[in-house]
Every structure is written in structure tokens, then in C-alpha cells.
Scaffold this active site. Sequence first.
Site, PDB file in Angstrom:
ATOM      1  CG  ASP A 405     -77.411 -62.242 -38.654  1.00 44.14           C
ATOM      2  OD1 ASP A 405     -78.613 -62.210 -38.928  1.00 44.14           O
ATOM      3  OD2 ASP A 405     -76.749 -61.224 -38.392  1.00 44.14           O
ATOM      4  CE  LYS A 406     -80.625 -59.764 -44.762  1.00 42.50           C
ATOM      5  NZ  LYS A 406     -79.864 -58.506 -44.976  1.00 42.50           N
ATOM      6  CB  THR A 407     -78.033 -57.646 -41.345  1.00 48.36           C
ATOM      7  OG1 THR A 407     -79.268 -57.815 -42.056  1.00 48.36           O
ATOM      8  CG2 THR A 407     -77.591 -56.202 -41.427  1.00 48.36           C
ATOM      9  CD  GLU A 509     -86.647 -45.003 -47.564  1.00 47.68           C
ATOM     10  OE1 GLU A 509     -86.537 -45.242 -46.351  1.00 47.68           O
ATOM     11  OE2 GLU A 509     -87.724 -44.842 -48.138  1.00 47.68           O
ATOM     12  CE  LYS A 573     -88.961 -45.302 -51.914  1.00 47.57           C
ATOM     13  NZ  LYS A 573     -87.695 -44.725 -51.453  1.00 47.57           N
ATOM     14  NE  ARG A 607     -81.431 -54.708 -52.276  1.00 43.52           N
ATOM     15  CZ  ARG A 607     -81.652 -55.496 -51.228  1.00 43.52           C
ATOM     16  NH1 ARG A 607     -82.857 -55.600 -50.758  1.00 43.52           N
ATOM     17  NH2 ARG A 607     -80.669 -56.139 -50.658  1.00 43.52           N
ATOM     18  NE  ARG A 801     -89.592 -58.307 -40.795  1.00 35.33           N
ATOM     19  CZ  ARG A 801     -88.986 -57.237 -40.338  1.00 35.33           C
ATOM     20  NH1 ARG A 801     -88.157 -57.335 -39.314  1.00 35.33           N
ATOM     21  NH2 ARG A 801     -89.147 -56.073 -40.898  1.00 35.33           N
ATOM     22  CG  ASP A 827     -73.199 -59.063 -37.237  1.00 39.55           C
ATOM     23  OD1 ASP A 827     -74.293 -59.651 -37.286  1.00 39.55           O
ATOM     24  OD2 ASP A 827     -73.028 -57.901 -37.658  1.00 39.55           O
ATOM     25  CG  ASP A 831     -76.878 -63.067 -34.973  1.00 42.81           C
ATOM     26  OD1 ASP A 831     -77.962 -63.399 -35.484  1.00 42.81           O
ATOM     27  OD2 ASP A 831     -76.172 -62.142 -35.408  1.00 42.81           O
TER      28      ASP A 831
END
Length: 1307
Positions: A405-407, A509, A573, A607, A801, A827, A831
Site C-alpha cells: 500500500d502507499k498511504t 492542500e 492553482k 511536489r 485507484r 496499514d 488492505d
Amino acid sequence: MLSHGTQGSTTTGMELCTEKSPPEEERRVRANDREYNEKFYYANNCIKTSKYNIITFLPVNLFEQFQEVANTYFLFLLILQLIPQISSLSWFTTIVPLVLVLTITAVKDATDDYFRHKSDNQVNNRQSQVLINGILQNEKWMNVRVGDIIKLENNQFVAADLLLLSSSEPHGLCYIETAELDGETNMKVRQSLPVTSELCDTSKLAKFDGEVICEPPNNKLDKFCGMLYWNENKYALSNQNMLLRGCVLRNTECCFGLVIFAGPDTKLMQNSGRTKFKRTSIDRLMNTLVLWIFGFLVCMGVILSIGNTIWEKEVGFLFQIYLPWDKGVDSVVFSGFLSFWSYIIILNTVVPISLYVSVEVIRLGHSYFINWDKRMYCQKKNTPAEARTTTLNEELGQVEYIFSDKTGTLTQNIMTFNKCSINGKTYGESCDTLGPQSKIRQKAPPLDFSFNALADHHFAFYDQNLLEAVKIADPSVHEFFRLLSLCHTVMSEEKNEGELYYKAQSPDEGALVTAARNFGFVFRSRTPKTITVQEMGRPITYQLLAILDFNNIRKRMSVIVRNPEGKIRLYCKGADTLIFERLHPCNQDLMNITTDHINEYAGDGLRTLVLAYKDLSESEYEDWSERHQWASRALDNREERLASVYEEIEQDMMLLGATAIEDKLQEGVPETIAILTLANIKIWVLTGDKQETAVNIGYSCKMLTDDMTEVFIVTGHTVQEVREELRKAREKMMDSTRTLGNGFSCQEKLSFPRIASVLEAIPGEYALVINGHSLAHALEADMEQEFLETACACKAVICCRVTPLQKAQVVELVKKYKKAVTLAIGDGANDVSMIKTAHIGVGISGQEGIQAVLASDYSFSQFKFLQRLLLVHGRWSYLRMCKFLCYFFYKNFAFTMVHFWFGFFCGFSAQTVYDQYFITLYNIVYTSLPVLAMGVFDQDVPEQRSLEYPKLYEPGQLNLLFNKREFFICIAQGIYTSVVMFFIPYGVFAEATRDDGAELADYQSFAVTVATSLVIVVSVQIGLDTGYWTAINHFFIWGSLAVYFTILFTMHSDGLFSLFPNQFRFVGNAQNTLKQPAVWFTIILTTVVCIMPVVAFRFLKLDLKPQLSDTVRYTQLVRKKQKPQNRRLRRVGRTGSRRSGYAFSHQEGFGELIMSGKNMRLSSLALSSFATRSSSSWIDTLRKKKPTDGTAASTPQSGTSQTGLATGVLQGAQVAAGVLQGAQVAAGVLQGTQVAAGVLQAAQGFQLEELTQAVQVSSVNLQVITGGPFETAAAKETQDPPLRAGISLEELNAGPLFTLEDSNQEE
């Protein structure tokens, strides 16, 4: 209390508490009408995950255990031993260990199921407010039914999949957190239908009788299709109107919802994979081997029974007078039949049940080592590593694919505002910790924001110039931060005066709004039509006229606001490339400067985001507003019409500047991924996040690099588009070499395994990025192999996604076709399905609860611990288990096969060589502890060397240490030992005499001699097999020998005879036998003949074809003889220069995130360059299944190796200070070198002596990453022994990397 996701993560094998509903084509739900809804037998909200109850536990558990081949085998033997006519051994030799194994397993299963029951009760008994007969009543979750209206309050978990009816917020809005569904911690907005948004009190809700007709239960988290029929009108329903189980209500006082799906029908449950009983590849192989051994056992029994039949017919009848047949035996054939079963019992010790007991003990020991590892303990979170299973440890040493997983797994999900460019001027310090500018951060203190009472004290910025520009009211700077404070979708909460809490839909953000807040532009509050900002202490309310939302194509967002003076302005933006295309031509010079700044930020791995504005006249806005309203009311092609209207207004904008945000990775992630990649482990990222964010993290983690040949991005929306994109990707990879080396053209039609191997062999590095909607098509049956062959040919794969079920499907696809060991790490509750599907599941105890941990096999708090789990614990567990199994089969075949040979000399009478006490104690006492010590403590190289040399991990992936071939080698050695063990004593005893001249030969003396020889031989053998000696090993090996002799003499003593005269009749036999020199000569001769071939073979193998671990041990010995060196070389890698796009709010942009690794002893650049280097090690040769080319081993010339240094390589080296051509060695810095153990490719023709004379590196020394000194060739010539011919350069090729460090550092 456990979070809701606990239930989600443990709902495996989901069962209804009521009758299971038939498959649905559509769902019809009527509000407040249980009687109507019960006609359809919809599932209720009760979840059952437990397997047993008190009544069913014993029969069901025993049934499951006896599905194990080994348990059934031993039960069968036990039944045979209960038959007196065929049993030569007592029944207790089998029943005691069998009952022990069954009991231990049953207790473990009962404990696990108890916790499942406990978890079920916790979740099912949660309280929910249900509207019944017009009154809100507290009901347990398990009693909630489809069609009920329930009330949710702030911070409550959603109990079922609900249609949002109304909310305490204006316009029927509510805010939810979906971390357990998609892993995203940012808030999302849901809105009720306008027609139901006024149903805010129970009296109105009680009268609501609308009917919903919608899709049947499914696992698609991002889609919902249905219609609400009420008051003779129908209203379209979408996912924006749904609250899914697993979400948490945030920043909303309360809301009401209609239950559409309950319990196992909810989308969260539909995405929860079923729990699968996980078995290691060694377990599966063991089942096969047990069947083979049983077949071998039957063959031996048949041979001996035939021998008995023939012997009884030809010879036995002569002895019928004093050796009559047993009662009931009336023919030689029946005698042979009984003899067959007797030998099955006697020879069953080739697979003793103690093997399985020992395996479980060893696995338990390995699990405790993981739990006790202080280097996997996170002090910050007070979280140790935990092995939640004891059955998969050795599988950790065989992993080929990691699905992450990433996040929250790779990232901390923390964003920081680091730099910005305003009106052509850049602000902010460098983030390059490898460059000379790194000292700026160390010296410059963070800015003092005390002038701003509303500043966030956690925010830090280091450039005083920006603060001064704000204070002097620079118009561009003020407009820059004004844009950041207005152009967003952040929600503000002010619990106490001056205490602001921002709830952002994405952390980046939130970082931008927080930056504006600290520099004096504080976002205070918002309504659907206004935004209130405090600018430099002065509150200002802007009228919010429009929000121009974004999607994957726009990659930008805009707001149109009217200030108190009535001036209308658009703020925008977005990603740099898209904003630059829409700027007014007068911005060209500023755009060029800003572009340079963005490139610089991208090189630092940040970023980026570009800011612009546009002033609008009243008439211009009114005209546009009419077109906007018309597009927003369109029933068809609404999104396309809105995008077109947005495009009209977002033109001719004025450039303000750019921002640069750092996405914080977890500590050590790039280094961990680089090292695991060197171990030939492929890492795939499966995330529910946006494509741009996922790609950015890929660059941050060094999964994606600037040096890659190409990154393929698959975004097709149809089957044909996806297939075409995959085909083009394969063609580009194949075109990199027109004709492959094995003689066929790239265009040939090949089978999947063949073309997959061809693609993987193609030079170049590729990466694949695929979206969730494209992945749905790619996973279809007719395309899954195309997708897999394309993905497996890539070095890195990122799927974004994706739904939780898609994650599991990707893992299952690799398991199905690659037959490789997979590991999934995550986590969150999203998952869980992936973790359950993979061979090994690892849970990160992070910010998203403990759902993943509860479903996992192993857990810890940081991703970086994965390298230690695999490369140290996993590799050692695999090594130890393989050595244990090889030795165990060897010693038992050596022990058992003696009976087979003895059968030919005892009339095939099923007489045993040893007495039954020796047979009982052999595996339990005499040989159990030494092999357990080896299985628990053994190691081939120290732990730091396992991390230094990732290539040491590959034998496990290739299953080299225990496979069918190794099994047969062990069996052959055991049979050879049994032959020597029987026939040497037999030959000696046939002619030998005692000291008094009497014959030495008798049954008991022979049995003592053979048993003693056996115990000594297997003890010496385990001494040879042990690679790491501890006090425990010494104590167990020599202690077992002492225990053997103690028990032997005790059983032949007067004391036992006097107590049990019928059991211990042979008084003094052992003492008398072992007094004879001939006996000891026989024992020594037997031991030497058994052991010497093994010693000779291992010596020759070590000298002629050493394994990489042998080479590492040798270099370790060499290193110990060298004097410690104080100087080190530090490699300084350049940062990347890839342009990055920005990701913000809902859509995080397409940009690079190349973070410099902090506190890295192992340079990520060096690692990546080493990973891309073509390797010709013996393992790679085996992997490609091609014969060696004869150059695998170096030939010694003049006492040295031809083209090699003992442990180091300068690959692509430019060596020199005027010595070798093209060389650039100056002042102790080796530039342009890629240091990694192996060959001096730039100096291919030189011998080591010549290089020693040519290259005198006096001011620098190559230093292994863990601190072991690598000396110069000159030093080695005087101190080190020459390389043996057997240590090949190919094997050194995968050795440690070297870093260049300051010379004043200590070792």
C-alpha cells in the site's frame, strides 16, 4: 474498544446469522417497512467470523487436522501397532507424540477462535439509533435491518451502507473519513438529495415511505446506481448520496440514513477476502515427500515380505519344530502378508512424528526471535515487531513479489511547505542533504511567527526574506498567499478562540492553507456562499461565486470570488504544464524564470504547483455564469459541458508563482526498497490513491528513476484501449533488441511462460503505471496473462485507484501464474483483502487503526523493518529449516534402513536390530536436541552481512536449499550410512573374538555396537552441518552423547534388572561389549568411512564451486586479518532533474518526488546503479537456466586472481590521476564510479599484481557499508592470502556496496 474496521478486517468466511439470501438482480428497499423488506430475505447486520462452537469444536477440529497427510499416516500406523500379530513395537511409541501434536494444534485453534468470537460480539453488540414507530431507539448493530432509518452522530462509524437522507449541515452535506475503505485519511463530502434534505426531524422521517430500486450487492466502492421513487417522482442516486460501512462521520453534528445494504452485503464486507489457510512451500513439499516415502516404505515392505515368503518355503519349514508359525498362520503366503505389515511398522521411523513436533518448536523459536528483535522495535510508538503466526517463518526467506500500500505504509502522509517562487524570486532553503547547501538548514533557525496569534506552531520555514516581503506588504507576495487562503476546499473548525483546526481533503492542500495562515493570511471559516479570511490581522469576507472543480484531465482547480470592494477575481492553482498553456502572453519572461525554479524544486524531489489569477468584469462573469448554470443542469454529458465552460474562463491568466511541497516518506523507505530490489524482490505498489500521487511517491521511493528506459502509463477506459496500450508497451520492450539471443524473432507467437521469460530477459528498465478502471479490464480472464507478462517485465509496477478486491485479485494473479511467494504489506482496512490473499501478510500499525494488523501474519510499525524481516529473519529461518529437514531425513534413513539390511540375515522375521527402548528414545532423546539447536540458532553469515549482500537472499527464492533433489541426496547419504553401519560391524563380528578368545558375535553385542556407531556418526555429522556454534550447540551435541551412554549402561545394569527382570534381561552386556578393543575399532572405522566422503565432497565443493555465502565468510576471515582503517569514501549522488507536477485536494498532480535519503550509509544512487548493473552470478545463471560459459571462476595467476579484487569492484570506473587511461582519482574522491563487489570491468586485461603497482590509492580506502575495512591492493598484497581458485568473480559480483565517507569518522 476496537474500531469498526476490526470487524471489517476479520470478517472472513462471512456467514449470516440468518438464512442466506439468493442471488439478486436488483434490490428493492422501502423505508420504514420491515414487513415488505423481509419478503426478499435480505441479510441482516450480524457478522459471524468464528469457525467453531462448544459442540462442533472437537469433531470439526479433528477432521481438519486429519486432513493433514502426516496425521492420517500416523493414525494408520497406530492402528497397525494395536494388532498383536503384526506389531513388533509398543503402541505408546506412536500414540504419545500423535496426541501431543493434536492437542497443541487444537489449543491454538481454540484460542484463535475465542478471539474471533470476542471480536464478533464486540462489533455486533455496538449500539445504533434506529427509528422504530416514529421513535429513535437504541438497537444493537446485529438487529439493524434493511429499510431501517438510523441516526449517526459525529465521529461515529457508519453501521451499514446508507442512503443519506438529511444532515445537520446546510444543503444536506456531511463529511466522512474513508480510511478503512480506500486508505485515504482526507475527508470527503457526501450530499443528500435536495428532496430529502429537509427531513431533519423524526416526525417527518417516520412518514417517509420512499422506495429505492438499485443494483444488487457488489464490491465497487466508487460506484452506486439506483433510483428513489417518492411522491410519484423518481430521483437518480449516485455514490455521492451513499455512506458506506467503514466510514466515520466527521465535522457533522448528525445525519440520517436509510439502510440499503447490511452485514455481508455491504461494500466493505464484499471487499473483505476470505481467510485462507496459509501453508509454506516447504509444507506442501513435505506432504508430497511423505507420500513418496510411504510409497518407498511399501516397496521395502513388499520386498521383505516376498523374502519372508521365499525363506519360509525354502528354509523355514526346517525349523517348524521349535519355531512354529503363529496361531492362525497356515501358509507361507499369509506369513509373508503379516511380515509386510510388521515391516511397515518397523520401518515407519523414516518419517517419525517427532519431525513435525520439532518443526513447530523451531518455528516457535524463530517467531520469538522476531518478537525480541530490538532493531525492529519502534520506540516512538512503543511498538515491537510481532509474529502473529508461527507457520510461515521460512516462507519469509523465499519472497519474490512484495505488494505494498502507499498511504501510511510508504509515506507518513505528512506534507510540509518547503519552497516557493513568487514573481520570479525563489524563497526557501535547499532540501538536498547530500549537497553542500545542507548546512543552511542546520544553521538557519526557523522563522518567528509570534506576530501572528493564529499561527500554527508546528509550521516551520527558514527563509527570512519571505517573511520580510510579507511584512513590507509586497503586492505579489500578498496576492500569492491570498490565493492560497481562498482557492481550496478545506474546512475550518475553531474549538476555542484562536485555536484553528483544518480538515483538508488531502494533506498537501492542508499544508498550503497552513503556510498562508502562518504568513498572515488566515482562513477562518466558510459557508456555501462565503469565505472568511483574516489578512494581516484584518478580517475580510469574500463572496464565493463559483468553484471550478477538477478531474484527472483538468489537473487544476479555480475559485471565483468577489471581494468587499466588489471586484471579481478568478484564482487558479494546478499543474505547471496546464497552467502555463493558459497564461496571458505577457507572462513569457516570468514563466521562463518560474520554470527554472520548478525544475530546481523537482530536482529536490518536491511536489510543485503553479498559481495564477485573472480579473473579471461584472458583465463577463454574468455571461459565463449563465453558461455555467446551463451546463450544470444538463442531463447528458454534464461533465464534458462543465469542462468546456471552465476552459472558457480559465484563459489569459496572470502568473503569480509556484509552491513546492515535500511529501514525507517514512524513514528508510528508499533504502529499503533499493536493498530489496537488489535481493531480486519485485515491489508493486497497489494504492487507492490518485495516479499522480502514486507516481510521485514512486519517484520518491526510488522505485521510479530518471534513468529508466520508459514508464508506461495505462489509462484506457475500454477493453480494447487497455489491450492496445499493453500491446504497445510490450512492443517497445521487444523493440529494444530486434532479435533475441536465443535465435528467434521478437514477433514470433510464444506461449505465456516463454514470452514472459523473453520479456524479463530484455535489457533496459521499465515501469508500469495502471489506473483502477484500466486494471478492471486487465484482470479479465482473456487479458490477465497479457497484463501479467507486461507487468512482470517491468522493474516497478504501480496500480492506482484500485479497490481492495482488485488488490487481492492482482496478488492472486501473480500467485496463479508466477508460482512465486508473495508478500502484501499495508496499514488499513482496505488492505485486509490483499493481506489475506498473499502468502504472507504484513500489517503496519499506523494511523488507520489496527485492522491490517489483526488480519496479518506479521506486524511492525515502519516499512523499513521489512528488509530486516526478510533478509535476516526470513533468510535465516529458511536456511535453518532446510538444514534441519536435510539432516532429519538423513539421520532417520540411516537409522531405519539398518532394519532393512538386517532383514536379509534374520529370515525376514521382522526382528529389529536395536532394542525397542533405543528405537523409542532415538528421535526423542538421543538426536532431538542437537538438531533443534541447529534449527533454532544456526546461521551461515552474521546479520549485518545478510544486509550487506542482498544476493544472499536468492537461494531461497530459487528454493535451492531444500527441494526434491536435495531430499534425494539426503536419502542417498542416509542409505549409504546405513549400509556402512550394518555391514562393517557385521563383517567384523563374523570373524572377531573377545579378549578371552570367545566369539564376539551375539545379537545384543551387535545391537550395542551398531547403535553406538549410529549415535556417534549422526553427532559428528551435525557437528559438520552446524555453521554457527553456541554454548547451547556444544551442550546439546556432547550432552546427547553423554545421555546415550548413561542410559545405555543403566539399561544393562544390575539395578534395573532387579527391578524389572522381564524387561532388562541382558545384564552387563553394554559394559562387556564396549570393553573390547575390536568393538571400538569397529565404531571408529564405521564413523570414518561414513564421514570422510562427506568431508571430502564438501571440501572440494567449497574449493571448486563455492556458494556466495562461502565467499562472504572467506572475505570476512580476510577482513579480520587487516588493520582497521579510519578513512572512508563518501559517494555524492546528483539529484534528479525530472519535472514534477502538483497533486492537490481531490486530485494530486503528476510530479516527481525524489527525496534524498537522510542518514543513509548506503547511497541510494549507488544502490540503484548497482541494481541496474548486469549480473552474471551463479544464481543468475541458474535463474536463466543457461549453461555457464566457462568464465564463471577466475583462474589464479601468480598467486592472485586475474581481473578481480578480493571484495570490491569499480564498475564503469574512471580511475586515475595519470595512471590508467580515462581514470579520474583525485584527492581521495572516486568520481563516476559505481562501487559494488565484483569485477574491475574497466581494467579487464590487468592482473592483480599489475593493478597493485599501477593504482596506489593512498588517501582513500574502500569501505564496506557496515564498517568492515576494504584495503587497497597494496595493503592486501602484504597482508591477505591470495584468492583461491574456487572463489569466482561472478559470486563476488553481488557483494557489498561501498560508500565514500569522511576520513575522520570512527570505525
